[in-house]
Design an enzyme around this catalytic site. Structure first.
Site, PDB file in Angstrom:
ATOM      1  N   LYS A  53       0.846  -1.202   0.000  1.00  0.00           N
ATOM      2  CA  LYS A  53       0.000   0.000   0.000  1.00  0.00           C
ATOM      3  C   LYS A  53       0.877   1.246   0.000  1.00  0.00           C
ATOM      4  O   LYS A  53       0.609   2.217  -0.708  1.00  0.00           O
ATOM      5  CB  LYS A  53      -0.952  -0.017   1.215  1.00  0.00           C
ATOM      6  CG  LYS A  53      -2.087  -1.015   1.052  1.00  0.00           C
ATOM      7  CD  LYS A  53      -2.864  -1.272   2.344  1.00  0.00           C
ATOM      8  CE  LYS A  53      -3.868  -2.416   2.095  1.00  0.00           C
ATOM      9  NZ  LYS A  53      -4.548  -2.893   3.290  1.00  0.00           N
ATOM     10  N   GLN A  97      -5.137  -1.960   9.367  1.00  0.00           N
ATOM     11  CA  GLN A  97      -4.948  -3.251   8.707  1.00  0.00           C
ATOM     12  C   GLN A  97      -5.574  -4.363   9.556  1.00  0.00           C
ATOM     13  O   GLN A  97      -5.363  -4.429  10.763  1.00  0.00           O
ATOM     14  CB  GLN A  97      -3.444  -3.497   8.493  1.00  0.00           C
ATOM     15  CG  GLN A  97      -3.132  -4.727   7.668  1.00  0.00           C
ATOM     16  CD  GLN A  97      -3.613  -4.637   6.219  1.00  0.00           C
ATOM     17  OE1 GLN A  97      -3.718  -3.563   5.639  1.00  0.00           O
ATOM     18  NE2 GLN A  97      -3.922  -5.780   5.635  1.00  0.00           N
ATOM     19  N   ASP A 120     -11.361   2.390   3.650  1.00  0.00           N
ATOM     20  CA  ASP A 120     -11.717   0.980   3.447  1.00  0.00           C
ATOM     21  C   ASP A 120     -13.230   0.833   3.274  1.00  0.00           C
ATOM     22  O   ASP A 120     -13.706  -0.189   2.787  1.00  0.00           O
ATOM     23  CB  ASP A 120     -11.334   0.167   4.701  1.00  0.00           C
ATOM     24  CG  ASP A 120     -10.069  -0.653   4.549  1.00  0.00           C
ATOM     25  OD1 ASP A 120      -9.743  -1.022   3.408  1.00  0.00           O
ATOM     26  OD2 ASP A 120      -9.429  -0.911   5.582  1.00  0.00           O
TER      27      ASP A 120
HETATM   28  N1  GUN Z   1      -6.701  -7.205   5.487  1.00  0.00           N
HETATM   29  C1  GUN Z   1      -6.840  -7.891   4.328  1.00  0.00           C
HETATM   30  N2  GUN Z   1      -7.431  -7.121   3.395  1.00  0.00           N
HETATM   31  C2  GUN Z   1      -7.676  -5.930   3.973  1.00  0.00           C
HETATM   32  C3  GUN Z   1      -8.253  -4.712   3.515  1.00  0.00           C
HETATM   33  O1  GUN Z   1      -8.700  -4.571   2.374  1.00  0.00           O
HETATM   34  N3  GUN Z   1      -8.305  -3.703   4.420  1.00  0.00           N
HETATM   35  C4  GUN Z   1      -7.854  -3.830   5.686  1.00  0.00           C
HETATM   36  N4  GUN Z   1      -7.971  -2.789   6.501  1.00  0.00           N
HETATM   37  N5  GUN Z   1      -7.320  -4.943   6.150  1.00  0.00           N
HETATM   38  C5  GUN Z   1      -7.225  -5.977   5.280  1.00  0.00           C
END
Ligand code: GUN
Length: 282
Positions: A53, A97, A120
């Protein structure tokens, strides 16, 4: 024989568009959009996702900050970090996350994020707005799937769409977005009786199961569009999806590969949401 939907190429095209928008934003406001990612603990897969990211943000000119907290962090401490970021005008997007350590209540955390910074779109305000079809942000994976369909010229209107998986992050919002595009949607899950009787009727099949070779050629309709959201690591270290790609390739009209299909689109949609957040806040 199927057309391969190239998520890497489509993603690169969208990232180039985002880069241009970021430059224009910075020219107008004197600063770039910013994303802060919080990671709690040492989960190796999460570490990789968070690094990806950050790299993607840098690629398009979005400012990226990572807050790393130890696995023993108390829920109250995490909530207080989020509160500070909510009140910091320099932070446009906040992402925690997942998964979080077991002693932390995930719902309390995702709902603590200011809905205007919830890139998200997992918080309940944004979830409700998606249900109503009145939203600023979409969850990144389902949004990425819709972009793949749109940019590949696949029309959802009137199609029989089957989604396998009913998670809050993928399956449920995926079904909603296909419905917004006037698809006729069936959601299947682990308790569905005779799964193949549903998948064989699908013009568009989205699989989010997490089992290699779960979808075989005998389970799909001739000419179907197959979207593989699964990410599974085999014992030999290779990544694979839910779909028997070789088998389904002969029968489908279009199919996404793993890797290089839905995966690259997820992070791209996060960049898009961060830019949207910055625009809405300024
Ligand atoms: N863990 C796995 N995929 C994601 C996601 O798209 N967002 C977040 N915050 N955690 C994740």
């Amino acid at each position: 024989m199927a057309k391969i939907i190239d998520g890497k190429a489509i993603s690169a095209q969208i990232r180039a568009e985002i880069s241009e928008d970021v430059i224009a934003f910075e020219r107008e406001h004197g600063f770039a959009p910013s994303l802060t990612v919080i990671i709690v603990g040492e989960d190796p897969a999460s570490q990789v996702y968070v690094r990806n990211k950050e790299k993607a943000c840098i690629q398009v000119g979005i400012r990226s900050d990572i807050i790393r907290l130890p696995a023993e962090t108390e829920e109250a401490q995490l909530l207080s970090v989020i509160e500070k970021l909510n009140n910091d005008p320099d932070v446009n997007g906040i992402l925690v996350q997942l998964p979080l350590p077991k002693h932390i209540n995930e719902k309390n955390v995702i709902c603590k994020i200011d809905p205007k910074k919830d890139v998200d779109a997992f918080g309940y305000e944004n979830t409700g707005r998606i249900m109503a079809g009145d939203y600023d942000f979409l969850p990144c994976t389902p949004a990425g799937v819709m972009e793949l369909l749109h940019r590949s010229g696949i029309d959802v209107c009137g199609k029989d769409c089957v989604v396998i998986g009913r998670s809050n992050i993928v399956g449920k919002p995926m079904a909603m977005l296909l419905m917004h595009d006037n698809g006729t949607v069936t959601v299947c899950h682990s308790k569905t009786a005779d799964l193949a009787s549903h998948t064989r009727r699908a013009d568009i099949l989205v699989s989010s199961v997490g089992k290699p070779d779960f979808i075989t050629a005998d389970m799909i309709k001739e000419g179907a569009v197959i979207i593989d959201v699964g990410i599974n690591r085999l014992e030999n270290g290779k990544l694979t999806g839910d779909v028997d790609f070789e088998g389904c390739f002969e029968k489908a009209s279009a199919v996404t590969p793993v890797p290089g299909g839905v995966g690259p689109m997820t992070v791209t949609m996060l960049l898009k949401n961060t830019l949207t957040a910055a625009k809405k806040q300024n």
